[in-house]
Design a protein around this motif. Structure first.
Motif, PDB file in Angstrom:
ATOM      1  N   LEU A  74     -11.047  -9.271  -0.112  1.00  0.00           N
ATOM      2  CA  LEU A  74      -9.091  -9.246  -0.502  1.00  0.00           C
ATOM      3  C   LEU A  74      -9.494 -11.117  -0.456  1.00  0.00           C
ATOM      4  CD1 LEU A  74      -6.474  -9.308  -0.479  1.00  0.00           C
ATOM      5  CD2 LEU A  74      -6.170  -9.312   2.655  1.00  0.00           C
ATOM      6  N   ALA A  75     -10.422 -11.830  -0.135  1.00  0.00           N
ATOM      7  CA  ALA A  75      -9.933 -13.846   0.140  1.00  0.00           C
ATOM      8  C   ALA A  75     -11.054 -13.498  -1.913  1.00  0.00           C
ATOM      9  CB  ALA A  75     -10.991 -13.787   0.548  1.00  0.00           C
ATOM     10  N   LEU A 101       1.140   3.878 -14.389  1.00  0.00           N
ATOM     11  CA  LEU A 101       1.340   3.759 -12.944  1.00  0.00           C
ATOM     12  C   LEU A 101       0.283   2.275 -12.817  1.00  0.00           C
ATOM     13  CD1 LEU A 101       1.266   6.775 -11.203  1.00  0.00           C
ATOM     14  CD2 LEU A 101       3.005   6.308 -12.604  1.00  0.00           C
ATOM     15  N   LEU A 102       0.476   1.697 -11.957  1.00  0.00           N
ATOM     16  CA  LEU A 102      -0.017   0.668 -11.469  1.00  0.00           C
ATOM     17  C   LEU A 102      -1.412   0.777 -11.506  1.00  0.00           C
ATOM     18  CD1 LEU A 102       2.452  -0.896  -8.732  1.00  0.00           C
ATOM     19  CD2 LEU A 102       2.239  -2.252 -11.183  1.00  0.00           C
ATOM     20  N   ALA A 111      -7.295  -8.878 -11.530  1.00  0.00           N
ATOM     21  CA  ALA A 111      -7.137  -8.803  -9.547  1.00  0.00           C
ATOM     22  C   ALA A 111      -6.186  -9.573  -9.570  1.00  0.00           C
ATOM     23  CB  ALA A 111      -8.163 -10.055  -9.548  1.00  0.00           C
ATOM     24  N   ALA A 112      -5.469 -10.438 -10.139  1.00  0.00           N
ATOM     25  CA  ALA A 112      -3.605 -10.515  -9.782  1.00  0.00           C
ATOM     26  C   ALA A 112      -2.474  -9.647  -9.865  1.00  0.00           C
ATOM     27  CB  ALA A 112      -3.308 -11.502 -11.435  1.00  0.00           C
ATOM     28  N   MET A 113      -3.153  -8.162 -10.730  1.00  0.00           N
ATOM     29  CA  MET A 113      -1.728  -7.158 -10.883  1.00  0.00           C
ATOM     30  C   MET A 113      -2.438  -5.712  -9.193  1.00  0.00           C
ATOM     31  SD  MET A 113      -2.251  -5.626 -14.883  1.00  0.00           S
ATOM     32  CE  MET A 113      -1.593  -6.402 -15.857  1.00  0.00           C
ATOM     33  N   SER A 152       0.496  -4.970  -6.735  1.00  0.00           N
ATOM     34  CA  SER A 152       0.039  -3.619  -5.939  1.00  0.00           C
ATOM     35  C   SER A 152       0.175  -3.562  -4.806  1.00  0.00           C
ATOM     36  CB  SER A 152      -0.425  -3.044  -6.707  1.00  0.00           C
ATOM     37  OG  SER A 152      -0.670  -3.137  -8.472  1.00  0.00           O
ATOM     38  N   LEU A 153      -0.826  -4.263  -4.013  1.00  0.00           N
ATOM     39  CA  LEU A 153      -0.628  -4.242  -2.606  1.00  0.00           C
ATOM     40  C   LEU A 153       0.789  -5.087  -1.918  1.00  0.00           C
ATOM     41  CD1 LEU A 153      -2.678  -4.574  -0.207  1.00  0.00           C
ATOM     42  CD2 LEU A 153      -3.115  -6.720  -0.652  1.00  0.00           C
ATOM     43  N   VAL A 154       1.582  -5.467  -2.482  1.00  0.00           N
ATOM     44  CA  VAL A 154       2.365  -5.955  -1.785  1.00  0.00           C
ATOM     45  C   VAL A 154       3.691  -4.781  -2.041  1.00  0.00           C
ATOM     46  CG1 VAL A 154       4.495  -7.757  -2.324  1.00  0.00           C
ATOM     47  CG2 VAL A 154       2.419  -9.100  -2.574  1.00  0.00           C
ATOM     48  N   LEU A 155       3.466  -4.099  -2.866  1.00  0.00           N
ATOM     49  CA  LEU A 155       4.556  -3.241  -2.839  1.00  0.00           C
ATOM     50  C   LEU A 155       3.726  -1.826  -2.184  1.00  0.00           C
ATOM     51  CD1 LEU A 155       6.084  -0.846  -4.060  1.00  0.00           C
ATOM     52  CD2 LEU A 155       4.342  -0.056  -6.045  1.00  0.00           C
ATOM     53  N   ILE A 156       2.600  -1.588  -2.220  1.00  0.00           N
ATOM     54  CA  ILE A 156       2.201  -0.770  -1.074  1.00  0.00           C
ATOM     55  C   ILE A 156       2.309  -1.085   0.402  1.00  0.00           C
ATOM     56  CG2 ILE A 156       0.058   0.505   0.055  1.00  0.00           C
ATOM     57  CD1 ILE A 156      -0.830   0.143  -3.062  1.00  0.00           C
ATOM     58  N   ALA A 157       2.417  -2.668   1.129  1.00  0.00           N
ATOM     59  CA  ALA A 157       2.247  -2.931   2.407  1.00  0.00           C
ATOM     60  C   ALA A 157       3.746  -2.554   2.489  1.00  0.00           C
ATOM     61  CB  ALA A 157       1.945  -4.073   2.487  1.00  0.00           C
ATOM     62  N   LEU A 158       4.641  -2.645   1.849  1.00  0.00           N
ATOM     63  CA  LEU A 158       6.577  -1.772   2.088  1.00  0.00           C
ATOM     64  C   LEU A 158       6.666  -0.914   2.970  1.00  0.00           C
ATOM     65  CD1 LEU A 158       8.332  -3.366  -0.985  1.00  0.00           C
ATOM     66  CD2 LEU A 158       7.737  -4.669   0.902  1.00  0.00           C
ATOM     67  N   PRO A 159       5.670   0.077   2.401  1.00  0.00           N
ATOM     68  CA  PRO A 159       5.887   1.576   2.660  1.00  0.00           C
ATOM     69  C   PRO A 159       4.840   1.445   4.062  1.00  0.00           C
ATOM     70  CG  PRO A 159       5.264   2.055   0.939  1.00  0.00           C
ATOM     71  CD  PRO A 159       5.698   0.433   0.399  1.00  0.00           C
ATOM     72  N   LEU A 160       3.635   0.694   3.955  1.00  0.00           N
ATOM     73  CA  LEU A 160       2.947   0.294   5.496  1.00  0.00           C
ATOM     74  C   LEU A 160       3.369  -0.062   6.258  1.00  0.00           C
ATOM     75  CD1 LEU A 160       0.084   0.952   5.861  1.00  0.00           C
ATOM     76  CD2 LEU A 160      -0.529  -1.133   4.815  1.00  0.00           C
TER      77      LEU A 160
END
Length: 323
Positions: free
Chosen positions: A54-55, A271-272, A290-292, A296-304
């Motif tokens: 992630l870093a 799709l993303l 990588a930016a995209m 996408s990780l932010v989007l997945i974090a919401l239902p997570l």
């Protein structure tokens, strides 16, 4: 006159408060933190497989990294947040975002009723129930590669689906391109994913006590009343958890869209995951990809977030620390 003796202070004395051991010795800092030390190997492993990539992804997303600078990517030009700005303004990221969200929500809303109904239909004993349950699991146990290739072959212009519709006098649409491709993606995803909801609902039905069914029968409860007030309360927890997991799965499903439509995918089914793949490995703009991926990780974090709250462990304590 009786003499009241003090309680013994030896090895059999009751443990006192204040963090002392049964022998009266106060625990050291290392003893109090022993559970944390036991978690150290797992924390190091998580750091290696999650935190480090992630870093690196965050760092790469701020570089002008492409096919010209990948050889010496450490010395690639640093451009800050320009990749993120261009991802919103110069790509199909927003369109792919809405496609992914609508696709995952619609697919989940369709699979949940089908899975629950299938679980209710196979709950009671009947002849051939084991065979029916096994057949229900076939779409779920098949690899995604097999499912995508199977449906892509069937939906080709000269495939079996078009031949069947032509035999009925119906002009078939272009399944793998155009507006129909979006609904094809949803239909194939529903076909492959509904057995997961079925398994979760069936597991919830197994927890319903037989005495509850007998009490409802004695009270003369109708089928709908029994279903609503007796069975559904047991299914609420497993089905809600299955809803969240299925939504995350649909958001992350890259294989099915990739096999059905290829890369770059048509605009209607962009799709993303496929957009990130196309930007990274087709256009070779690794910094933009990588930016995209981070967006996408932010989007997945919401239902997570809701998923983690749903499965959090019950510590048995209430507010204020009281049992």
């Amino acid at each position: 006159m009786t003499v009241r003796k003090n309680a013994p202070q030896g090895r059999n004395a009751a443990p006192s408060s204040g963090g002392t051991t049964p022998a009266g010795r106060r625990r050291t800092v290392s003893e109090r933190n022993r559970p944390l030390w036991l978690l150290t190997p797992g924390a190091l492993l998580i750091g290696l497989i999650i935190a480090v990539p992630l870093a690196l992804g965050v760092y790469i997303s701020m570089l002008q990294l492409d096919q010209y600078t990948i050889r010496k990517w450490v010395s690639a030009p640093f451009i800050g947040l320009k990749n993120f700005v261009e991802a919103f303004t110069g790509t199909d990221l927003v369109h792919a975002f809405f496609n992914s969200v609508s696709f995952s929500v619609i697919a989940t809303l369709i699979t949940v009723p089908i899975g629950v109904y299938a679980a209710l239909a196979t709950q009671n004993r009947f002849g051939g129930r084991s065979l029916v349950r096994s057949l229900f699991l076939v779409p779920y146990v098949l690899p995604s590669f097999v499912v995508g290739t199977f449906w892509r072959t069937m939906l080709q212009p000269d495939g079996i689906v078009n031949k069947f519709l032509s035999g009925l006098g119906i002009a078939p649409p272009q399944w793998l391109y155009g507006p129909a491709s979006y609904w094809v993606l949803i239909a194939v995803e529903v076909w492959a994913a509904w057995p997961f909801i079925y398994l979760m609902a069936l597991a919830g039905l197994q927890s319903v006590d037989q005495e509850v069914h007998e009490a409802a029968a004695i009270d003369g409860a109708l089928w709908w009343t029994k279903l609503r007030y007796v069975i559904f309360p047991y299914l609420k927890g497993p089905v809600a958890l299955a809803f969240l997991i299925a939504t995350l799965h649909h958001l992350n499903n890259f294989t099915l869209a990739f096999l059905l439509f290829g890369v770059p995918a048509p605009t209607d089914v962009q799709l993303l995951p496929t957009l990130v793949y196309s930007m990274s490995f087709t256009s070779l703009r690794f910094g933009m990809g990588a930016a995209m991926a981070l967006l996408s990780l932010v989007l997945i974090a919401l239902p997570l977030f809701f998923y983690l709250r749903a499965v959090r462990l019950d510590t048995g304590t209430e507010k204020g620390g009281k049992r």
